[in-house]
Design a protein around this motif. Structure first.
Motif, PDB file in Angstrom:
ATOM      1  N   VAL A  20      27.834 -25.877 -40.150  1.00 13.06           N
ATOM      2  CA  VAL A  20      28.471 -25.987 -38.833  1.00 13.06           C
ATOM      3  C   VAL A  20      29.953 -25.690 -38.889  1.00 13.06           C
ATOM      4  CG1 VAL A  20      29.022 -27.609 -36.970  1.00 13.06           C
ATOM      5  CG2 VAL A  20      26.785 -27.695 -38.060  1.00 13.06           C
ATOM      6  N   GLY A  21      30.606 -26.068 -39.995  1.00 17.24           N
ATOM      7  CA  GLY A  21      32.049 -26.254 -40.056  1.00 17.24           C
ATOM      8  C   GLY A  21      32.895 -25.078 -39.624  1.00 17.24           C
ATOM      9  N   GLY A  22      34.092 -25.423 -39.155  1.00 15.30           N
ATOM     10  CA  GLY A  22      35.083 -24.418 -38.851  1.00 15.30           C
ATOM     11  C   GLY A  22      34.931 -23.707 -37.541  1.00 15.30           C
ATOM     12  N   PHE A  23      33.970 -24.111 -36.711  1.00 16.11           N
ATOM     13  CA  PHE A  23      33.797 -23.437 -35.429  1.00 16.11           C
ATOM     14  C   PHE A  23      34.922 -23.834 -34.478  1.00 16.11           C
ATOM     15  CE2 PHE A  23      29.030 -23.538 -36.292  1.00 16.11           C
ATOM     16  CZ  PHE A  23      29.070 -22.288 -36.850  1.00 16.11           C
ATOM     17  N   VAL A  24      35.438 -22.881 -33.781  1.00 20.04           N
ATOM     18  CA  VAL A  24      36.363 -23.153 -32.691  1.00 20.04           C
ATOM     19  C   VAL A  24      35.544 -23.214 -31.416  1.00 20.04           C
ATOM     20  CG1 VAL A  24      38.363 -22.346 -31.406  1.00 20.04           C
ATOM     21  CG2 VAL A  24      38.228 -21.973 -33.880  1.00 20.04           C
ATOM     22  N   GLU A  25      35.447 -24.397 -30.850  1.00 20.76           N
ATOM     23  CA  GLU A  25      34.602 -24.566 -29.676  1.00 20.76           C
ATOM     24  C   GLU A  25      35.282 -23.984 -28.442  1.00 20.76           C
ATOM     25  OE1 GLU A  25      31.712 -25.447 -29.788  1.00 20.76           O
ATOM     26  OE2 GLU A  25      31.377 -26.821 -31.435  1.00 20.76           O
ATOM     27  N   ALA A  26      34.555 -23.106 -27.748  1.00 18.18           N
ATOM     28  CA  ALA A  26      35.059 -22.621 -26.473  1.00 18.18           C
ATOM     29  C   ALA A  26      34.998 -23.759 -25.464  1.00 18.18           C
ATOM     30  CB  ALA A  26      34.202 -21.458 -25.988  1.00 18.18           C
ATOM     31  N   ALA A  27      35.953 -23.757 -24.544  1.00 16.66           N
ATOM     32  CA  ALA A  27      35.919 -24.773 -23.495  1.00 16.66           C
ATOM     33  C   ALA A  27      34.636 -24.624 -22.697  1.00 16.66           C
ATOM     34  CB  ALA A  27      37.121 -24.595 -22.575  1.00 16.66           C
ATOM     35  N   PRO A  28      33.897 -25.727 -22.506  1.00 17.56           N
ATOM     36  CA  PRO A  28      32.662 -25.613 -21.744  1.00 17.56           C
ATOM     37  C   PRO A  28      32.936 -25.144 -20.330  1.00 17.56           C
ATOM     38  CG  PRO A  28      33.221 -27.923 -22.133  1.00 17.56           C
ATOM     39  CD  PRO A  28      34.185 -27.104 -22.923  1.00 17.56           C
ATOM     40  N   ARG A  29      31.971 -24.400 -19.778  1.00 18.56           N
ATOM     41  CA  ARG A  29      32.172 -23.877 -18.428  1.00 18.56           C
ATOM     42  C   ARG A  29      32.240 -25.021 -17.437  1.00 18.56           C
ATOM     43  NH1 ARG A  29      27.811 -23.495 -14.915  1.00 18.56           N
ATOM     44  NH2 ARG A  29      25.757 -23.940 -15.781  1.00 18.56           N
ATOM     45  N   ALA A  30      32.926 -24.774 -16.343  1.00 15.07           N
ATOM     46  CA  ALA A  30      33.070 -25.807 -15.323  1.00 15.07           C
ATOM     47  C   ALA A  30      31.706 -26.159 -14.755  1.00 15.07           C
ATOM     48  CB  ALA A  30      33.995 -25.305 -14.217  1.00 15.07           C
ATOM     49  N   ARG A  31      31.424 -27.441 -14.694  1.00 15.85           N
ATOM     50  CA  ARG A  31      30.159 -27.905 -14.148  1.00 15.85           C
ATOM     51  C   ARG A  31      30.431 -28.941 -13.076  1.00 15.85           C
ATOM     52  NH1 ARG A  31      29.375 -27.377 -19.628  1.00 15.85           N
ATOM     53  NH2 ARG A  31      27.622 -26.098 -20.258  1.00 15.85           N
ATOM     54  N   GLY A  32      29.601 -28.945 -12.080  1.00 14.20           N
ATOM     55  CA  GLY A  32      29.714 -29.954 -11.040  1.00 14.20           C
ATOM     56  C   GLY A  32      29.147 -31.268 -11.515  1.00 14.20           C
ATOM     57  N   PRO A  33      28.996 -32.220 -10.615  1.00 19.82           N
ATOM     58  CA  PRO A  33      28.394 -33.500 -10.989  1.00 19.82           C
ATOM     59  C   PRO A  33      26.970 -33.296 -11.491  1.00 19.82           C
ATOM     60  CG  PRO A  33      29.363 -33.568  -8.785  1.00 19.82           C
ATOM     61  CD  PRO A  33      29.359 -32.141  -9.209  1.00 19.82           C
ATOM     62  N   ALA A  34      26.482 -34.264 -12.248  1.00 18.42           N
ATOM     63  CA  ALA A  34      25.110 -34.184 -12.740  1.00 18.42           C
ATOM     64  C   ALA A  34      24.161 -33.919 -11.574  1.00 18.42           C
ATOM     65  CB  ALA A  34      24.731 -35.492 -13.437  1.00 18.42           C
ATOM     66  N   THR A  35      23.183 -33.049 -11.838  1.00 18.58           N
ATOM     67  CA  THR A  35      22.314 -32.594 -10.752  1.00 18.58           C
ATOM     68  C   THR A  35      21.553 -33.737 -10.092  1.00 18.58           C
ATOM     69  OG1 THR A  35      20.510 -31.106 -10.195  1.00 18.58           O
ATOM     70  CG2 THR A  35      20.422 -32.119 -12.361  1.00 18.58           C
ATOM     71  N   ARG A  36      21.480 -33.678  -8.784  1.00 14.96           N
ATOM     72  CA  ARG A  36      20.679 -34.640  -8.017  1.00 14.96           C
ATOM     73  C   ARG A  36      19.611 -33.889  -7.216  1.00 14.96           C
ATOM     74  NH1 ARG A  36      22.940 -37.399 -10.976  1.00 14.96           N
ATOM     75  NH2 ARG A  36      24.242 -39.238 -10.620  1.00 14.96           N
ATOM     76  N   SER A  37      19.402 -32.633  -7.559  1.00 13.08           N
ATOM     77  CA  SER A  37      18.466 -31.818  -6.795  1.00 13.08           C
ATOM     78  C   SER A  37      17.031 -32.221  -7.109  1.00 13.08           C
ATOM     79  CB  SER A  37      18.672 -30.332  -7.104  1.00 13.08           C
ATOM     80  OG  SER A  37      18.503 -30.094  -8.474  1.00 13.08           O
ATOM     81  N   ILE A  51      24.901 -28.498 -30.821  1.00 10.40           N
ATOM     82  CA  ILE A  51      23.575 -27.873 -30.818  1.00 10.40           C
ATOM     83  C   ILE A  51      23.091 -27.644 -32.245  1.00 10.40           C
ATOM     84  CG2 ILE A  51      22.295 -25.777 -30.203  1.00 10.40           C
ATOM     85  CD1 ILE A  51      24.144 -25.614 -27.707  1.00 10.40           C
ATOM     86  N   ILE A  52      23.968 -27.137 -33.109  1.00 13.79           N
ATOM     87  CA  ILE A  52      23.560 -26.864 -34.496  1.00 13.79           C
ATOM     88  C   ILE A  52      23.263 -28.165 -35.224  1.00 13.79           C
ATOM     89  CG2 ILE A  52      24.308 -25.931 -36.711  1.00 13.79           C
ATOM     90  CD1 ILE A  52      25.826 -23.798 -35.232  1.00 13.79           C
ATOM     91  N   GLU A  53      24.110 -29.170 -35.054  1.00 11.30           N
ATOM     92  CA  GLU A  53      23.867 -30.451 -35.738  1.00 11.30           C
ATOM     93  C   GLU A  53      22.536 -31.054 -35.292  1.00 11.30           C
ATOM     94  OE1 GLU A  53      28.331 -32.137 -36.724  1.00 11.30           O
ATOM     95  OE2 GLU A  53      27.412 -32.662 -34.806  1.00 11.30           O
ATOM     96  N   ALA A  54      22.238 -30.997 -34.002  1.00 11.55           N
ATOM     97  CA  ALA A  54      20.966 -31.535 -33.514  1.00 11.55           C
ATOM     98  C   ALA A  54      19.788 -30.709 -34.015  1.00 11.55           C
ATOM     99  CB  ALA A  54      20.967 -31.585 -31.988  1.00 11.55           C
ATOM    100  N   SER A  55      19.990 -29.395 -34.180  1.00  7.66           N
ATOM    101  CA  SER A  55      18.915 -28.524 -34.663  1.00  7.66           C
ATOM    102  C   SER A  55      18.473 -28.895 -36.068  1.00  7.66           C
ATOM    103  CB  SER A  55      19.364 -27.055 -34.649  1.00  7.66           C
ATOM    104  OG  SER A  55      19.688 -26.624 -33.350  1.00  7.66           O
ATOM    105  N   TYR A  56      19.400 -29.448 -36.838  1.00 10.75           N
ATOM    106  CA  TYR A  56      19.080 -29.855 -38.202  1.00 10.75           C
ATOM    107  C   TYR A  56      18.716 -31.332 -38.295  1.00 10.75           C
ATOM    108  CZ  TYR A  56      20.479 -25.429 -40.232  1.00 10.75           C
ATOM    109  OH  TYR A  56      20.543 -24.106 -40.587  1.00 10.75           O
ATOM    110  N   ALA A  57      18.425 -31.946 -37.129  1.00 10.85           N
ATOM    111  CA  ALA A  57      18.075 -33.368 -37.132  1.00 10.85           C
ATOM    112  C   ALA A  57      16.861 -33.611 -38.006  1.00 10.85           C
ATOM    113  CB  ALA A  57      17.803 -33.840 -35.703  1.00 10.85           C
ATOM    114  N   ALA A  58      16.888 -34.704 -38.757  1.00  8.14           N
ATOM    115  CA  ALA A  58      15.748 -35.043 -39.622  1.00  8.14           C
ATOM    116  C   ALA A  58      14.608 -35.553 -38.762  1.00  8.14           C
ATOM    117  CB  ALA A  58      16.158 -36.109 -40.627  1.00  8.14           C
ATOM    118  N   THR A  59      13.404 -35.153 -39.102  1.00  7.85           N
ATOM    119  CA  THR A  59      12.209 -35.743 -38.496  1.00  7.85           C
ATOM    120  C   THR A  59      11.357 -36.280 -39.617  1.00  7.85           C
ATOM    121  OG1 THR A  59      11.027 -33.639 -38.569  1.00  7.85           O
ATOM    122  CG2 THR A  59      12.229 -34.140 -36.547  1.00  7.85           C
ATOM    123  N   GLU A  60      10.602 -37.283 -39.331  1.00 11.43           N
ATOM    124  CA  GLU A  60       9.772 -37.905 -40.363  1.00 11.43           C
ATOM    125  C   GLU A  60       8.611 -36.979 -40.689  1.00 11.43           C
ATOM    126  OE1 GLU A  60       8.747 -41.982 -39.583  1.00 11.43           O
ATOM    127  OE2 GLU A  60      10.309 -42.059 -38.066  1.00 11.43           O
TER     128      GLU A  60
END
Length: 511
Positions: A243-260, A496-505
């Protein structure tokens, strides 16, 4: 007097490779010693597959060196790779299904003859001990299509040993194996190592890497960024290097959590062994990402939603009603659309025109007469011209064969097909794979426009860079399970990458 240090069997130094101006390898190095199990890890797109292609003689490096037994070599082709003592077992095993096990093992190799004919009995006497060494129990005259995936792996290893391989490259070897089958494979790998045969073990499963490998090389963005061994070889160190050394781009603007309104509700959807207990909701007007490593089960989940495969268990509610499509046609009638990962193989009729392809999901609207089953070529042409205009598709005319368009324009045709039919849910599997950066931006804008119209969109992507720019929420899969949900500022490449390598039993995997 000290004994001289052993030479690596294969040493790769500062190798570079570009495709169409994009650098796949930017100077990777790796050394594999005789008899060691050497791990190779990295996120999707890190360069692992490109290195394997170079070692297999399928592609030539642009720069750097490959040294075998102390001599610089140019591999050039797969036959030379075999001559140098390297064998390759890929995740998608390559066999001739109608041929016998022994015929597949000996394919391309000289065979003992008798009276001008292949003496299969004599060949079998030579192959039999090797097959038994790796635990093969199926008769050598069994056809390959009768064997399980685990048995075909044993055939592949037998073939490598018959070829007197000194290095066996294994790419995601346990992706389709149960826990017990995987343990048998690990025992074989350790036996191969003890006998002096080197194994390059390429896997996303870090528990396997830690259990099997004495040294591990980590690739990131086309570079070799770490070599870990001994006390430094830990799960945390591997994840940090991947994972290391990534420069994270600013996440795109998002509105409030969806209520649709919830368009699709999935609970405990299962098809063993690739999808296990998937549960999530997809809302009207939402772009939901599905991330994870290759083989995590994302495409298999999409096939269940689209009716291409039947679930072993679980439920779906679509637009307020129970949903269990028996086929893709039933899913389309209900209001689903799918842009498949392999658009050329599974989505487009390449010899047919752009107009033909874009109109396939809406044939009823372009009939010459409601009473007659004949297409109006004028209506079809008008429909295609509107798509060319609205999606900025670069084509000579609506009648141009779609196979002659660029990858980005082919993908726009696939998306345009569903634009005209306006499904309630659209699944896009790797929507920007194989397209240039300009087309990628255009496709992202199209996806955002679909959501703005109220369509519920599920985007599957192996590129962790892509989902933060595009999605309102991201689900991450690992080993068939949804292991994490990210939303808002949590959606970053690193997360996303850290979660992708999550351990499963491993014990929960299908036996």
């Amino acid at each position: 007097m000290e004994a001289p240090a052993a030479l690596p069997f294969v040493s790769v130094s500062d190798v570079t490779k570009s495709y169409g101006g994009a650098q796949a390898l930017r100077g990777v190095s790796i050394a594999i010693m005789p008899g060691e199990v050497h791990g190779l890890v990295g996120a999707n797109g890190a360069g692992k597959s490109t290195l394997i292609k170079i070692l297999a003689g399928l592609t030539e490096p642009d720069g750097g060196s490959v040294v075998i037994d102390g001599q610089a070599v140019s591999i050039g082709n797969p036959h030379r790779a075999n001559e140098f003592g390297m064998s390759f077992i890929h995740q998608e095993l390559a066999f001739v299904p109608g041929m016998s096990v022994i015929e597949n093992i000996m394919l391309g190799l000289p065979k003992k003859t008798r009276f001008g004919m292949v003496d299969w009995q004599a060949v079998a006497r030579d192959v039999e001990p090797i097959a038994r060494r790796v635990g093969m129990t199926a008769p050598l005259d069994t056809t390959a299509k009768e064997l399980s995936t685990a048995e075909n792996w044993l055939v592949s290893i037998t073939r490598a040993l018959v070829r007197k391989a000194r290095l066996i490259v294994m790419d995601e070897p346990t992706a389709s194996l149960s826990a017990s089958e995987a343990e048998k494979l690990f025992a074989i790998i350790r036996d191969l190592s003890a006998s002096g045969i080197a194994v390059l073990y390429v896997s996303h499963r870090l528990d396997e890497i830690l259990s099997l490998c004495g040294r591990v090389t980590v690739f990131r963005d086309g570079r070799s960024v770490a070599e870990l061994s001994g006390p430094s070889l830990t799960r945390g160190a591997l994840v940090e290097a991947i994972v290391g050394g990534f420069v994270e781009a600013a996440p795109r603007a998002r509105g409030p959590a969806t209520r649709s309104r919830t368009m699709l509700s999935v609970r405990e959807l299962t098809r063993l062994p690739r999808v296990i207990g998937a549960s999530f909701d997809l809302h009207e007007g939402e772009v939901l990402g599905l991330g994870g490593l290759v083989g995590a089960g994302r495409t298999e989940l999409a096939r269940l939603l689209y009716g291409a495969d039947r679930a072993d268990g679980g439920t779906m509610i679509f637009d307020g009603k129970p949903f269990a499509p028996g086929s893709p046609a039933a899913a389309v009638r209900a209001g689903f659309g799918l842009v498949p990962e392999e658009r050329r193989a599974d989505g487009l009729l390449l010899t047919k025109s752009l107009a033909f392809n874009v109109s396939l999901a809406r044939l009823g609207s372009i009939l010459a007469s409601p009473a007659l089953p004949f297409i109006s070529f004028r209506k079809r042409g008008d429909l295609a011209r509107s798509m060319i205009r609205d999606l900025a598709i670069r084509a000579q005319s609506p009648e141009q064969p779609v196979g002659r368009l660029s990858g980005g324009n082919q993908q726009k045709v696939m998306i345009g097909r569903w634009l005209v039919s306006a499904p309630k849910v659209l699944i896009l599997d790797e929507p920007t794979r194989g397209v240039d950066i300009g087309a990628r931006g255009e496709i992202h804008r199209l996806i955002g426009g679909l959501a703005a119209r109220g369509m519920a969109v599920l985007v599957i992507s192996s590129e962790p860079d892509e989902l933060p720019d595009l999605c309102d929420r991201v689900l991450v899969m690992a080993e068939g399970r949804i292991v994490r949900e990210l939303s808002g500022p949590e959606i970053t490449r690193k997360a996303i990458i850290e979660a992708s390598y999550a351990a499963t039993e491993r014990g929960k995997r299908h036996e």
